[in-house]
Enzyme design. Structure first.
Site, short mmCIF file in Angstrom:
data_model
loop_
_atom_site.label_atom_id
_atom_site.label_comp_id
_atom_site.label_asym_id
_atom_site.label_seq_id
_atom_site.Cartn_x
_atom_site.Cartn_y
_atom_site.Cartn_z
N ASP A 77 0.78 -1.35 0.05
CA ASP A 77 0.10 0.01 0.12
C ASP A 77 0.85 1.35 0.07
OD1 ASP A 77 -2.11 -1.65 0.39
OD2 ASP A 77 -1.97 -1.34 2.49
N1 URA Z 1 -1.11 -5.90 4.15
C1 URA Z 1 -1.72 -4.67 4.28
O1 URA Z 1 -2.53 -4.24 4.60
N2 URA Z 1 -0.88 -3.61 3.19
C2 URA Z 1 0.17 -3.82 2.42
O2 URA Z 1 0.76 -3.12 1.95
C3 URA Z 1 0.62 -5.25 2.59
C4 URA Z 1 0.21 -6.27 3.26
#
Ligand code: URA
Length: 233
Positions: free
Chosen positions: A101
């Protein structure tokens, strides 16, 4: 190289999908629609998929980046935000394997090896992924066990995970979680499901690969042993 392998190694899609593209008449060699599945691409051939020329990948490169928050895990962004690919100092174009993310930090692999990327992203061979999480409030051992057993994150129950509660203060808990699948925003949704939203998230490990002491925003080349490991698993 066989045409399906050629297309896959350019990062377009998997070999199987490449076969489908050929069957659908979407692949041209030297201007003519290809009708031979096992065609061997010659050095001077011009290969096109949906009208776009496919460039053969010559030198394969593999990087491990410690992604900073605010960088998009993509090769392009309509909003013009910074891209993880801009942090790789190589004239060869690379793309990220999988996603983190926008505000997640930590380990991400970047490569131009389409075949390895397809293999790593295939759900059947999910690598373990280790994350350091700062979650709101005090997470109890009982709540951690719910995460370990599996929680409903909205139409999907997560598979068994491992959770280590490291420490907490009055407002938040620091924990390590290892998961074996990779649904969208999975860790955030898991902690939301137990009522402790994630405040900070960092991926520290992918299978045997670890982020180690690599500073935020820095990348390093994978060692030959690490590349072999990724190809073998
Ligand atoms: N899980 C999440 O919630 N975000 C990420 O970026 C990776 C794994």
């Amino acid at each position: 190289m066989r045409i399906n392998q050629y297309i896959a190694s350019a990062g377009v899609c998997s070999r199987r999908k490449a076969d489908e593209l050929i069957e659908e008449g979407r692949v041209k060699v030297n201007g003519s629609v290809l009708d031979v599945m096992g065609y061997h691409v010659q050095e001077e051939d011009v290969v096109e998929v949906d009208g776009a020329r496919i460039e053969p990948v010559t030198k394969k490169v593999y990087y491990l980046l410690n992604k900073p928050a605010g960088y998009v895990t993509s090769t392009a962004d309509k909003e013009g935000r910074p891209l993880v690919t801009e942090l790789v100092p190589d004239s060869v174009r690379v793309f990220p394997v999988g996603r983190l993310d926008l505000n997640t930090t930590g380990l991400i692999i970047l490569t131009n090896d389409g075949e390895l990327s397809n293999k790593l992203m295939h759900p059947s061979g999910e690598f373990s992924k280790k994350y350091l999480v700062r979650a709101a409030g005090i997470v109890t051992r009982k709540e951690a066990e719910r995460l370990e057993r599996g929680v409903d994150i909205g139409g999907f129950v997560t598979s068994p995970a491992e959770v280590h509660l490291i420490k907490h203060d009055r407002n938040s808990t620091l924990a390590e979680i290892v998961i074996h699948e990779g649904k969208n925003r999975q860790v955030r949704r898991m902690f939301e499901a137990i009522g402790h939203p994630v405040q900070e998230l960092c991926r520290t490990g992918l299978g045997d690969l670890v982020i180690g002491k690599l500073a935020l925003g820095q990348c390093r080349k994978l060692s030959p042993a690490e590349i072999e490991y990724l190809k073998r698993v």
